[in-house]
Design an enzyme around this catalytic site. Structure first.
Site, PDB file in Angstrom:
ATOM      1  N   SER A 104       0.819  -1.208   0.000  1.00  0.00           N
ATOM      2  CA  SER A 104       0.000   0.000   0.000  1.00  0.00           C
ATOM      3  C   SER A 104       0.857   1.265   0.000  1.00  0.00           C
ATOM      4  CB  SER A 104      -0.961  -0.039   1.191  1.00  0.00           C
ATOM      5  OG  SER A 104      -1.920   0.973   1.131  1.00  0.00           O
ATOM      6  N   ASP A 243      -2.452   6.087  -3.325  1.00  0.00           N
ATOM      7  CA  ASP A 243      -1.329   5.430  -2.668  1.00  0.00           C
ATOM      8  C   ASP A 243      -0.825   4.319  -3.592  1.00  0.00           C
ATOM      9  OD1 ASP A 243      -3.621   3.912  -2.370  1.00  0.00           O
ATOM     10  OD2 ASP A 243      -3.060   3.121  -0.422  1.00  0.00           O
ATOM     11  N   ASP A 245      -1.172   1.129  -3.904  1.00  0.00           N
ATOM     12  CA  ASP A 245      -2.065   0.127  -4.492  1.00  0.00           C
ATOM     13  C   ASP A 245      -3.429   0.687  -4.862  1.00  0.00           C
ATOM     14  OD1 ASP A 245      -3.079   0.414  -1.905  1.00  0.00           O
ATOM     15  OD2 ASP A 245      -3.543  -1.717  -1.690  1.00  0.00           O
ATOM     16  N   ASP A 247      -6.053   1.797  -3.335  1.00  0.00           N
ATOM     17  CA  ASP A 247      -7.324   1.521  -2.667  1.00  0.00           C
ATOM     18  C   ASP A 247      -7.802   2.738  -1.886  1.00  0.00           C
ATOM     19  OD1 ASP A 247      -5.490   1.433  -0.594  1.00  0.00           O
ATOM     20  OD2 ASP A 247      -6.225  -0.459   0.255  1.00  0.00           O
TER      21      ASP A 247
END
Length: 447
Positions: A104, A243, A245, A247
């Site tokens: 992340s 960020d 990833d 999400d």
């Protein structure tokens, strides 16, 4: 008690003491066996495997694929894609589980493994505990051989499928909206600019050239300065920061001011209330949300359900109550009608759609929330459990809460992924918030 899985999967220094290829094999093999057993599937299980672009993801992807296939699961490799893309593809392809390899927002040396169950849902604590117990028990005694060993295939249109899903979830054109998107040199580098442009926006993409080493390196949602400068320089209507990833997302208005997750949730909640799609006129959020959000939602006739920190707990409350919007101040926002997990791209599309619908600037829309001064200090500690049990810390918190009364609040919580204790204070003035937080941080550090 779980020891491997934190608030968002297994995470640590890639190839360090914890997150080794050997562990990746064990986690993925155990997850495949446990989840297949719960589904009772007659055929061999199928797993979707994605990753962010950090260099160690290549190593860990190979280990995850080996673990899955050794357990008799077929693996669908989808390559570099946002975490919510993996969750969506698990559901779309009817897979039994999904594996996302990402840390992340963490720096490049770290990596992580996130597991999704069938339908693209995050695992409940009980299932994670079963997986850990299976890991502790060691490799299965009777493993598949010959034709029973799992196979690997590549889903080359994975990003296209995910982007198409996002567009069907955002029917309003974004024509006239000019956006700068900071992709953090991460998993959103391809998908985010494509999705926003196909939705009709004018897109300026920055930090969209991942090389495996530069993910989150001074850019993205944890380093908003470059995006703020770019929005002003390009005369854009807003900026979106993802960020590693993707999400989550945070936003920046045309003047370069940060619009955090609380304000984004407020904008989306009002939009959904107006459209009659905000179930029971309820917004689900966490204890980290600013008191200003509580006040704004109360005045708008929207109730709040408050959970512990972590989007998994927001998701649990959303599912339990059948609610339609929830999220975190950090920018993890969930729209259950369209996604099973936090989706930064979907959130950004909905935010821009509200701008296009109303003709209002982001600053005007976000102005519904007047943020109470908030200070957050991350304190490195030797043992989070020792801090939690400290009488001195408890006494200091009680004193601070008594001094603030109804005008502010104090929250101490351990990080789910690092040896940190987060000290958060809200107060009537920034000076009081800073003074109180600094004092508490000193007590925590010495505990």
């Amino acid at each position: 008690m779980r020891r491997l899985f934190g608030t968002d999967g297994v995470r640590g220094l890639a190839n360090g003491e914890l997150l080794t290829p050997e562990l990746a094999v064990a986690v993925s093999a155990s997850a495949a066996r446990v989840l297949a057993a719960h589904r009772g599937a007659a055929s061999r299980p199928v797993a979707v495997v994605g990753r962010d672009p950090r260099a160690s993801g290549e190593m860990l992807e190979a280990a995850v694929l080996a673990g899955l296939t050794s357990a008799g699961a077929d693996a669908v490799r989808v390559g570099v894609i946002p975490t919510p893309g993996v969750a969506h593809l698990v559901a779309e392809l009817g897979a039994d589980l999904g594996v996302m390899i990402s840390a992340s927002h963490n720096a490049m040396p770290d990596n992580g493994i996130k597991i999704f169950a069938a339908g693209g849902h995050k695992l409940p604590d009980a299932i994670e505990l079963e997986i850990e117990q299976a890991i502790d028990a060691g490799p299965a005694r009777h493993r598949p051989t010959g034709a029973a060993i799992g196979r690997v295939r590549d889903q080359t249109d994975a990003v296209d499928r995910y982007v198409a899903h996002l567009l069907t979830s955002t029917p309003r054109t974004l024509a006239g909206v000019r956006v700068v998107v900071d992709c953090a040199h991460g998993a959103a580098a391809e998908a985010a600019p494509a999705a926003y442009a196909k939705a009709g926006a004018q897109v300026v993409a920055i930090h969209a050239s991942p090389d495996g080493l530069n993910i989150n390196d001074g850019v993205g949602s944890t380093h908003l300065g470059p995006l703020q400068e770019a929005v002003v320089a390009h005369g854009a209507d807003l900026g979106i920061a993802h960020d590693g990833d993707a999400d989550r997302c945070l936003a920046v208005d045309a003047a370069g001011h940060v619009v955090d997750g609380d304000k984004i949730m407020a904008v989306l909640a009002l939009a959904m209330k107006d459209a009659g799609t905000l179930v029971d006129d309820v917004l689900v959020t966490t204890v980290m949300s600013n008191l200003g959000l509580h006040i704004a939602m109360r005045e708008a006739g929207i109730g709040l359900r408050v959970t512990g920190v972590g989007d998994r707990y927001v998701l649990e409350e959303l599912r339990a109550g059948g609610f339609s919007l929830g999220g975190e101040q950090s920018g993890h926002i969930v729209l259950p009608d369209h996604a099973t997990t936090g989706d930064g791209l979907l959130t950004a599309l909905r935010l821009m759609a509200r701008m296009a619908e109303t003709g209002s600037s982001l600053a005007e829309l976000a102005g519904i929330v007047t943020t109470l001064p908030q200070v957050l200090i991350n304190v490195s500690v030797g043992d989070k459990a020792t801090v939690a049990a400290s009488a001195a810390v408890a006494s200091a918190v009680a004193e601070a809460e008594a001094e603030l009364g109804d005008t502010g609040r104090v929250l101490l919580r351990p990080s789910g992924t690092e040896q940190l204790v987060r000290v958060m204070v809200e107060a009537p003035t920034a000076e009081i918030a800073q003074r109180t937080a600094t004092h508490l941080a000193e007590i925590v550090a010495s505990a």
